[in-house]
Design a protein around this motif. Structure first.
Motif, PDB file in Angstrom:
ATOM      1  N   PRO A  75      -5.662  -4.422  -1.201  1.00 43.38           N
ATOM      2  CA  PRO A  75      -5.953  -3.753  -2.475  1.00 43.38           C
ATOM      3  C   PRO A  75      -6.281  -4.788  -3.558  1.00 43.38           C
ATOM      4  CG  PRO A  75      -3.798  -3.068  -1.596  1.00 43.38           C
ATOM      5  CD  PRO A  75      -4.272  -4.236  -0.794  1.00 43.38           C
TER       6      PRO A  75
ATOM      7  N   ILE B  76       0.855  -1.192   0.000  1.00 47.58           N
ATOM      8  CA  ILE B  76       0.000   0.000   0.000  1.00 47.58           C
ATOM      9  C   ILE B  76       0.888   1.237   0.000  1.00 47.58           C
ATOM     10  CG2 ILE B  76      -1.725   1.314   1.293  1.00 47.58           C
ATOM     11  CD1 ILE B  76      -2.763  -1.348   2.386  1.00 47.58           C
TER      12      ILE B  76
ATOM     13  N   ASP C  71     -12.213  -1.057  -5.093  1.00 49.62           N
ATOM     14  CA  ASP C  71     -10.760  -1.191  -5.085  1.00 49.62           C
ATOM     15  C   ASP C  71     -10.169  -2.005  -3.945  1.00 49.62           C
ATOM     16  OD1 ASP C  71     -10.519   0.571  -7.354  1.00 49.62           O
ATOM     17  OD2 ASP C  71     -10.929   2.241  -6.005  1.00 49.62           O
TER      18      ASP C  71
ATOM     19  N   ASP D 150      -2.400   5.298  -2.452  1.00 46.39           N
ATOM     20  CA  ASP D 150      -3.504   4.344  -2.271  1.00 46.39           C
ATOM     21  C   ASP D 150      -4.288   4.672  -0.999  1.00 46.39           C
ATOM     22  OD1 ASP D 150      -2.627   2.825  -4.489  1.00 46.39           O
ATOM     23  OD2 ASP D 150      -1.380   1.537  -3.224  1.00 46.39           O
TER      24      ASP D 150
END
Length: 162
Positions: free
Chosen positions: A134, A7, A119, A11
């Motif tokens: 994710p 991440i 997402d 993000d």
């Protein structure tokens, strides 16, 4: 099924912006309604009311965006675990999470709930603690497989249908 994730701050920022945008807008609109009511009760002319409302809306929006950005930046930078490369291993019995400095196993029945959005898969271990997976690191087949595991383990979940 094993998935390697990483991440980034971008993000993390986009996740928080998308998840809090509606609350931000509603809060600003409620604030503006109260401001308009106060100003109209005070007897301000319409042009002054429009000008001051627009100015306050812009100032509040700017303040809230800047404050949110720095709050999110602090939350990300203060949590070293979330910045690590993380490997999730999902089996029928448990979830294994391995980072560079940590290692954790927990069974599906200890999962509080799971939320899936466009997402992310958000795996809540409690009402406040979640693991963020994710979806950009999962194939379509892995997304379907994970959904099936979640359903098979009877986890309280909000899953997408796509």
């Amino acid at each position: 099924m094993t998935v390697k994730t990483q991440i980034t701050f971008r993000d993390f920022l986009l996740f928080h912006i998308k998840s809090s945008l509606l609350r931000l807008i509603v809060f600003l609109l409620i604030l503006l309604v109260f401001f308009i009511i106060k100003e109209s009760v005070d007897g301000s002319p319409e042009t002054d009311l429009l000008r001051s409302t627009s100015m306050w809306f812009a100032i509040l929006l700017l303040f809230m965006v800047i404050r949110s950005y720095f709050s999110i930046k602090f939350a990300f930078s203060s949590n070293k675990n979330i910045q690590e490369s993380i490997t999730y291993t999902f089996t029928d019995e448990k979830i294994r999470i391995e980072g560079e400095t940590f290692d954790e196993d927990f069974t599906w029945n200890s999962v509080y709930k799971i939320k899936e959005n466009k997402d992310w898969f958000l795996i809540y271990q409690s009402a406040q603690v979640m693991n963020m997976v994710p979806k950009k690191f999962l194939t379509k087949g892995q997304v379907s497989e994970l959904r099936n595991m979640i359903k098979a383990n009877h986890i309280k979940a909000k899953l997408r249908k796509d």
